[in-house]
Write a protein that holds these residues in place. Structure first.
Motif, PDB file in Angstrom:
ATOM      1  N   TRP A  12     -25.316  -0.514  -1.229  1.00 44.65           N
ATOM      2  CA  TRP A  12     -24.852   0.248   0.032  1.00 44.65           C
ATOM      3  C   TRP A  12     -26.349   0.460   0.812  1.00 44.65           C
ATOM      4  O   TRP A  12     -27.121   0.982   0.441  1.00 44.65           O
ATOM      5  CB  TRP A  12     -24.123   1.332   0.028  1.00 44.65           C
ATOM      6  CG  TRP A  12     -22.840   1.063  -0.618  1.00 44.65           C
ATOM      7  CD1 TRP A  12     -22.400   2.084  -1.526  1.00 44.65           C
ATOM      8  CD2 TRP A  12     -22.049  -0.068  -0.858  1.00 44.65           C
ATOM      9  NE1 TRP A  12     -21.269   1.673  -2.172  1.00 44.65           N
ATOM     10  CE2 TRP A  12     -20.942   0.264  -1.742  1.00 44.65           C
ATOM     11  CE3 TRP A  12     -21.844  -1.369   0.086  1.00 44.65           C
ATOM     12  CZ2 TRP A  12     -19.669  -0.500  -1.933  1.00 44.65           C
ATOM     13  CZ3 TRP A  12     -20.721  -2.099  -0.038  1.00 44.65           C
ATOM     14  CH2 TRP A  12     -19.793  -1.532  -1.077  1.00 44.65           C
ATOM     15  N   ARG A  28     -21.470   2.174   3.094  1.00 48.16           N
ATOM     16  CA  ARG A  28     -20.727   2.304   1.717  1.00 48.16           C
ATOM     17  C   ARG A  28     -19.272   2.146   1.570  1.00 48.16           C
ATOM     18  O   ARG A  28     -18.579   2.284   2.991  1.00 48.16           O
ATOM     19  CB  ARG A  28     -21.010   3.884   1.545  1.00 48.16           C
ATOM     20  CG  ARG A  28     -20.316   4.512   0.405  1.00 48.16           C
ATOM     21  CD  ARG A  28     -20.475   5.768  -0.235  1.00 48.16           C
ATOM     22  NE  ARG A  28     -20.073   6.300  -1.109  1.00 48.16           N
ATOM     23  CZ  ARG A  28     -20.103   7.445  -1.532  1.00 48.16           C
ATOM     24  NH1 ARG A  28     -20.717   8.461  -0.990  1.00 48.16           N
ATOM     25  NH2 ARG A  28     -19.379   7.687  -2.668  1.00 48.16           N
ATOM     26  N   GLY A  29     -18.864   1.411   0.858  1.00 49.27           N
ATOM     27  CA  GLY A  29     -17.383   0.964   0.558  1.00 49.27           C
ATOM     28  C   GLY A  29     -17.012  -0.090   1.545  1.00 49.27           C
ATOM     29  O   GLY A  29     -15.792  -0.134   1.735  1.00 49.27           O
ATOM     30  N   ASP A  32     -13.860  -1.695   0.100  1.00 46.73           N
ATOM     31  CA  ASP A  32     -12.954  -1.077  -0.410  1.00 46.73           C
ATOM     32  C   ASP A  32     -11.676  -1.339   0.170  1.00 46.73           C
ATOM     33  O   ASP A  32     -10.467  -1.273  -0.605  1.00 46.73           O
ATOM     34  CB  ASP A  32     -13.279   0.395  -0.018  1.00 46.73           C
ATOM     35  CG  ASP A  32     -14.177   1.143  -1.101  1.00 46.73           C
ATOM     36  OD1 ASP A  32     -14.717   0.229  -1.814  1.00 46.73           O
ATOM     37  OD2 ASP A  32     -14.419   2.143  -0.730  1.00 46.73           O
ATOM     38  N   ARG A  33     -11.323  -1.729   1.248  1.00 50.69           N
ATOM     39  CA  ARG A  33      -9.925  -2.050   1.768  1.00 50.69           C
ATOM     40  C   ARG A  33      -9.511  -3.359   1.390  1.00 50.69           C
ATOM     41  O   ARG A  33      -8.470  -3.400   0.538  1.00 50.69           O
ATOM     42  CB  ARG A  33      -9.883  -2.070   3.063  1.00 50.69           C
ATOM     43  CG  ARG A  33      -8.655  -2.450   3.806  1.00 50.69           C
ATOM     44  CD  ARG A  33      -8.535  -2.255   5.307  1.00 50.69           C
ATOM     45  NE  ARG A  33      -8.472  -0.753   5.768  1.00 50.69           N
ATOM     46  CZ  ARG A  33      -8.232  -0.601   6.809  1.00 50.69           C
ATOM     47  NH1 ARG A  33      -8.183  -1.364   8.027  1.00 50.69           N
ATOM     48  NH2 ARG A  33      -8.325   0.679   7.386  1.00 50.69           N
ATOM     49  N   ALA A  36      -8.741  -3.128  -2.628  1.00 56.95           N
ATOM     50  CA  ALA A  36      -7.386  -2.285  -2.747  1.00 56.95           C
ATOM     51  C   ALA A  36      -6.083  -3.220  -2.603  1.00 56.95           C
ATOM     52  O   ALA A  36      -4.962  -2.947  -3.302  1.00 56.95           O
ATOM     53  CB  ALA A  36      -7.144  -1.209  -1.859  1.00 56.95           C
ATOM     54  N   ARG A  64     -15.806  -2.929  -8.929  1.00 50.79           N
ATOM     55  CA  ARG A  64     -15.588  -1.474  -8.486  1.00 50.79           C
ATOM     56  C   ARG A  64     -16.586  -1.082  -7.457  1.00 50.79           C
ATOM     57  O   ARG A  64     -17.822  -1.586  -7.755  1.00 50.79           O
ATOM     58  CB  ARG A  64     -15.685  -0.592  -9.567  1.00 50.79           C
ATOM     59  CG  ARG A  64     -16.922   0.198 -10.288  1.00 50.79           C
ATOM     60  CD  ARG A  64     -16.699   1.200 -11.018  1.00 50.79           C
ATOM     61  NE  ARG A  64     -17.994   1.781 -11.292  1.00 50.79           N
ATOM     62  CZ  ARG A  64     -18.830   1.380 -12.409  1.00 50.79           C
ATOM     63  NH1 ARG A  64     -18.235   0.624 -13.371  1.00 50.79           N
ATOM     64  NH2 ARG A  64     -19.984   1.647 -12.585  1.00 50.79           N
ATOM     65  N   SER A  65     -16.315  -0.327  -6.273  1.00 49.25           N
ATOM     66  CA  SER A  65     -17.015   0.130  -5.519  1.00 49.25           C
ATOM     67  C   SER A  65     -17.456   1.591  -5.728  1.00 49.25           C
ATOM     68  O   SER A  65     -16.284   2.255  -6.127  1.00 49.25           O
ATOM     69  CB  SER A  65     -16.239   0.005  -4.053  1.00 49.25           C
ATOM     70  OG  SER A  65     -16.939   0.565  -3.329  1.00 49.25           O
ATOM     71  N   ASP A  66     -18.439   1.902  -5.886  1.00 46.80           N
ATOM     72  CA  ASP A  66     -19.023   3.316  -6.266  1.00 46.80           C
ATOM     73  C   ASP A  66     -20.069   3.762  -5.033  1.00 46.80           C
ATOM     74  O   ASP A  66     -20.161   3.115  -4.067  1.00 46.80           O
ATOM     75  CB  ASP A  66     -19.367   3.640  -7.705  1.00 46.80           C
ATOM     76  CG  ASP A  66     -20.698   2.645  -7.845  1.00 46.80           C
ATOM     77  OD1 ASP A  66     -21.349   2.436  -7.107  1.00 46.80           O
ATOM     78  OD2 ASP A  66     -20.866   2.613  -9.271  1.00 46.80           O
ATOM     79  N   LEU A  70     -21.472  -2.580  -4.762  1.00 46.16           N
ATOM     80  CA  LEU A  70     -20.264  -2.964  -5.407  1.00 46.16           C
ATOM     81  C   LEU A  70     -20.941  -3.520  -6.925  1.00 46.16           C
ATOM     82  O   LEU A  70     -21.668  -4.282  -6.850  1.00 46.16           O
ATOM     83  CB  LEU A  70     -20.108  -4.490  -4.481  1.00 46.16           C
ATOM     84  CG  LEU A  70     -19.014  -5.127  -5.090  1.00 46.16           C
ATOM     85  CD1 LEU A  70     -17.835  -4.528  -4.989  1.00 46.16           C
ATOM     86  CD2 LEU A  70     -18.987  -6.559  -4.335  1.00 46.16           C
ATOM     87  N   GLU A 122     -16.880  -3.134   7.179  1.00 46.69           N
ATOM     88  CA  GLU A 122     -15.483  -3.859   6.198  1.00 46.69           C
ATOM     89  C   GLU A 122     -15.778  -5.378   5.974  1.00 46.69           C
ATOM     90  O   GLU A 122     -16.171  -5.935   6.956  1.00 46.69           O
ATOM     91  CB  GLU A 122     -14.308  -3.556   7.019  1.00 46.69           C
ATOM     92  CG  GLU A 122     -13.265  -3.809   6.171  1.00 46.69           C
ATOM     93  CD  GLU A 122     -11.670  -3.604   7.112  1.00 46.69           C
ATOM     94  OE1 GLU A 122     -10.753  -4.248   6.634  1.00 46.69           O
ATOM     95  OE2 GLU A 122     -11.772  -2.901   7.990  1.00 46.69           O
TER      96      GLU A 122
END
Length: 197
Positions: A12, A28-29, A32-33, A36, A64-66, A70, A122
């Protein structure tokens, strides 16, 4: 236990210069959407769809996203020739980068400073690939092929630069990977995660 190739495909907020035209970063993230929604992301050899290494649906790829980026873990079939090749060439350091194919969904452009900047907040992830080459010398590399942003659009000099490089909108980001079953995890360097040297 089968050998696993793992690392951070994207870190990120790490800048990457795309073909000398603009700087690109992921918030960051950013995935994620999409993650999911349980997409069936594939792992490929050098972005070649005829050379699959695994996918989420067969359990060979985990994502996984942390808070770092990624993260991926790929367990190629050690009985398949391509799986053997991947484990051998990553294990001996010949192939030491991973690349992701994505489409930005929401991005922000700024046209201040020496170079336009794109922040992807995103994105949709399609595949990760073990790759040899890199677009830039030191940072994670991000490359694009089709522009599908829904956020602020580039303007002025930025727009002209992006039009000249229209193939840079769906991206490829690079990190480093090696077999994690062979060597222990180590902290990430500044621009990608190297599991072992």
């Amino acid at each position: 236990m089968a050998e696993t190739i793992s690392g951070f495909a994207i870190s990120w907020n790490r800048p990457a210069i795309i073909a000398g035209l603009f700087e690109e970063r992921f918030a960051r993230g950013a995935f994620d959407r999409h993650l999911a929604q349980n997409p069936d992301v594939a792992a490929l050899w050098s972005h070649d769809q005829s050379r699959p290494l695994g996918r989420i649906s067969n359990g060979a790829l985990k994502l996984r996203s942390d808070n770092v980026g990624l993260y991926f873990a790929l367990t190629p079939d050690p009985n398949a020739p391509l799986g053997q090749e991947a484990l051998a060439t990553v294990g001996n350091g010949t192939v030491n980068e991973v690349s992701v194919s994505f489409t930005p969904v929401v991005e922000e452009w700024t046209d201040d400073g020496d170079m336009p900047k794109r922040l992807i907040t995103e994105a949709r992830l399609f595949e990760i690939s073990l790759v040899l080459g890199a677009l830039t010398a030191r940072t994670p590399r991000l490359r694009s092929a089709e522009h599908q942003a829904t956020a602020s659009q580039p303007s002025g000099a930025l727009k002209r630069r992006c039009e000249r490089a229209a193939f840079f909108s769906t991206g490829v980001g690079r990190g480093v990977a090696t077999p994690s079953a062979v060597c222990p995890r180590r902290p990430a360097p500044s621009h990608f995660t190297r599991i072992c040297n």
